[in-house]
Design an enzyme around this catalytic site. Structure first.
Site, short mmCIF file in Angstrom:
data_model
loop_
_atom_site.label_atom_id
_atom_site.label_comp_id
_atom_site.label_asym_id
_atom_site.label_seq_id
_atom_site.Cartn_x
_atom_site.Cartn_y
_atom_site.Cartn_z
N HIS A 184 0.80 -1.30 -0.06
CA HIS A 184 -0.03 -0.14 0.11
C HIS A 184 0.92 1.25 0.11
O HIS A 184 0.56 2.35 -0.77
CB HIS A 184 -0.96 0.20 1.21
N ARG A 286 -11.50 -1.84 -12.01
CA ARG A 286 -11.79 -2.79 -10.63
C ARG A 286 -12.99 -2.45 -10.55
O ARG A 286 -13.66 -1.39 -9.96
CB ARG A 286 -10.88 -2.55 -9.48
N ARG A 322 -12.77 -5.18 -15.50
CA ARG A 322 -12.75 -6.56 -15.07
C ARG A 322 -13.98 -6.88 -14.14
O ARG A 322 -14.17 -6.24 -13.12
CB ARG A 322 -11.51 -6.78 -13.92
N GLU A 417 -2.90 -14.52 -14.52
CA GLU A 417 -2.40 -14.26 -13.11
C GLU A 417 -1.70 -15.43 -12.54
O GLU A 417 -1.15 -15.29 -11.45
CB GLU A 417 -3.53 -13.69 -12.16
N ASN A 440 0.91 -8.64 -10.33
CA ASN A 440 1.06 -8.79 -8.79
C ASN A 440 0.92 -10.22 -8.55
O ASN A 440 1.65 -11.07 -7.84
CB ASN A 440 -0.02 -7.91 -8.03
N ASP A 441 -0.19 -10.69 -8.85
CA ASP A 441 -0.66 -12.22 -8.59
C ASP A 441 0.32 -13.08 -9.28
O ASP A 441 0.63 -14.24 -8.80
CB ASP A 441 -2.11 -12.51 -8.77
N ARG A 451 1.53 -12.23 -1.29
CA ARG A 451 1.65 -10.68 -1.49
C ARG A 451 1.96 -9.84 -0.20
O ARG A 451 0.99 -10.07 0.71
CB ARG A 451 0.57 -10.26 -2.46
N CYS A 488 -1.40 -5.18 -16.91
CA CYS A 488 -2.00 -4.02 -15.50
C CYS A 488 -1.79 -4.38 -14.40
O CYS A 488 -2.12 -3.78 -13.48
CB CYS A 488 -3.74 -4.45 -15.92
#
Length: 563
Positions: A184, A286, A322, A417, A440-441, A451, A488
């Site tokens: 974050h 999202r 998505r 992912e 990320n995933d 993560r 993305c």
């Protein structure tokens, strides 16, 4: 002079004296309370409500991704289950301070054990507890220091409530000892264009007032810099400011190869800023914001209103939406709230939607209606693309594309992912119209590293050659089938990594809008042939750090402008 290494966020460079984040409040005593249980409950209730309202106010002031994070924190503070746990401890004769401390710590440990999305929120829970305890004690909550002059902020990590409202006239740069490129802190730092280097473990030894240079492009914090080094850093900062203020152009390489630069958005309200910063469309919208703040699924009408607002903001541009990415790691009572031992590997993404197919069908209905409602825009309709999250098999791809087309969705794709979908990309793209790689995933599942779990943060790096190889598989499949392959994840916002991704076959890049300028400028330094050479250098490395260094060296030798 000593160089401390971490993960840089963006291309910025800054210099200044260190100011360290205040230490957390000491743990409360577990001595019995002098007040009655009802009096303690009233104190806690008042303090929790005050903290929740403060977080909401901070979120409203900050806007963007920070608002979403802070509103989630406010909801966390007033979670009924937490309130029950606190009340149980107060009924045993404990003080409100100790009850909050112990109950929140218990919940934090549970979240950490769950991993995934909820595991990422454990640090947020600590921050809420500190604020409530400070309110009960009548003291200021630990937060950003104010030494009376501009400074480089050094912290273990930074709570979202603090990051959201940093005074950018005073905070020259941010250095944390924990966290990774998708934490974050990193995400909010990128959104606010703060020069930042995260995961600098040796920064724990930096002392108050010490002069440092924070070089995000190199991922380095330099201590005891010479006058010449300070002057060089100042010139670089000025050059970057000039580049950022240059006229906005469409994303492209030095040889004219187009690389559309798109925005990641979590709410239609971010569209205006994204357009102003040069977004050529939306690469990831999202839809979770409609679902996560509600005890029941939003209606088709409610969804259509949000999707229509989004599409209307991007006439003639590509908008990739998505469908709901939720499940056991983001439990929704109307989707799936069953306990799972390992929710990151459980019923999430497309799996959860198939188990509650009515929610998927309602979402597709709302998207189709919003698309139809914006067909007659004066500047042309947005080009709606819809994709499914967490696709792992060819069969899941065929299921989603078929049901999407049943509802009139013209362009239906998938998110890559997990390693299985990357390895099967040549077959998946026989059915899907496009693929979008969520780095990320993909990094999490490739390196088996939860993560943002602090103990394995060093593995959560999209520069790892294993991750890059999987991305190349998808890029090759896209080229064979003539299908677009977008990125993305947060990796697209790393300017040098963006060049590598294009060299691996990515045809578009989507990121936080504030990262667009740095990525645009870096792409213009390299041709497509350069990008492939730089990508090859990264692929030949054995680990993430070596891949980053190899790419940096190759970029210096393969560019139209000195790097």
């Amino acid at each position: 002079m000593v160089e401390l290494r971490g993960v840089g966020i963006g291309l910025g460079v800054a210099q200044g004296p260190v100011a360290r984040m205040a230490e957390p409040l000491p743990a409360p005593s577990d001595a019995p309370s002098a007040l009655t249980a009802d009096e303690e409950k009233a104190r806690v209730s008042e303090a929790v409500a005050a903290v929740a309202r403060e977080l909401e106010e901070r979120g409203a002031l900050a806007g963007g991704a920070a608002r979403d994070v802070l509103e989630a924190q406010a909801m966390m503070a007033e979670d009924p289950s937490l309130a029950d746990e606190v009340a149980t401890r107060v009924a045993q004769g404990r003080t409100g301070e100790w009850a909050v401390f112990d109950a929140f710590a218990s919940f934090r440990d549970q979240l950490t054990a769950l991993g995934g999305y909820l595991g990422e929120r454990a640090a947020d829970l600590d921050d809420v507890a500190q604020r409530v305890i400070a309110k009960l004690r009548g003291v200021a909550a630990p937060g950003v220091p104010d030494p009376g002059h501009p400074f480089v902020l050094v912290a273990k990590d930074l709570a979202p409530a603090d990051t959201a409202l940093l005074d950018l006239d005073k905070v020259l740069a941010l250095v944390t000892t924990e966290g990774g490129p998708t934490s974050h802190t990193a995400i909010l730092a990128r959104e606010k264009s703060i020069v930042a280097v995260v995961g600098v473990q040796a920064a724990k030894d930096l002392v108050e007032g010490e002069m440092v240079i924070v070089d995000a492009a190199a991922g380095v914090v330099t201590t005891e810099p010479t006058g010449e080094e300070l002057e060089r850093a100042e010139h670089r900062a000025a050059a970057r400011a000039s580049a950022i203020s240059a006229p906005i152009t469409d994303g492209a390489l030095a040889d004219g190869t187009p690389v559309p630069l798109l925005a990641n958005l979590g709410n239609p309200d971010g569209a205006i800023e994204a357009v102003a910063l040069g977004a050529e469309g939306v690469g990831l919208f999202r839809t979770e914001f409609l679902f996560l703040s509600s005890g029941s699924a939003p209606t088709i009408e409610q969804q259509q209103q949000s999707y229509t607002k989004l599409l209307a903001a991007f006439p003639g541009k590509k908008v990739v939406v998505r469908v709901l990415d939720a499940g056991a790691d983001k439990p929704l009572p109307f989707l799936n709230d069953a306990h799972e031992e390992n929710p990151a590997l459980g019923l999430r993404g497309i799996r959860a939607l198939r188990a509650s197919e009515d929610i998927l069908r309602e979402q597709l209905t709302a998207l189709a209606q919003a698309d139809a409602a914006t067909r007659s825009l004066p500047d042309g309709p947005a080009d709606l693309w819809v994709m499914a999250p967490m696709i792992a098999t060819v069969e899941e791809t065929e299921y989603f594309t078929a049901i999407a087309r049943d509802y009139g969705i013209r362009t239906a794709g998938v998110m890559v992912e997990v390693p299985s979908s990357a390895l099967l990309a040549d077959r998946i793209l026989e059915s899907a119209d496009f693929a979008s790689i969520g780095t990320n995933d993909l990094t999490q599942y490739t390196l088996a590293a939860d993560r943002l779990l602090g103990s394995v943060a060093s593995f959560q790096d999209p520069w790892h050659p294993a991750v890059l190889r999987l991305i190349r598989e998808v890029g090759d499949a896209g080229r064979i089938h003539g299908k677009p392959v977008g990125i993305c994840g947060e990796a697209a916002a790393d300017p040098l990594l963006a060049v590598v991704l294009v060299g691996l076959g990515a045809t578009s890049l989507s990121m936080a809008p504030t990262a667009l300028a740095d990525v645009r400028a870096t792409l213009l330094q390299h041709s497509i042939d350069d990008a492939r050479v730089i990508a090859g250098a990264a692929l030949a490395a054995n680990d993430a750090a070596s891949a980053r260094d190899a790419a940096r060296a190759a970029a210096a030798q393969n560019s139209t402008v000195a790097v």
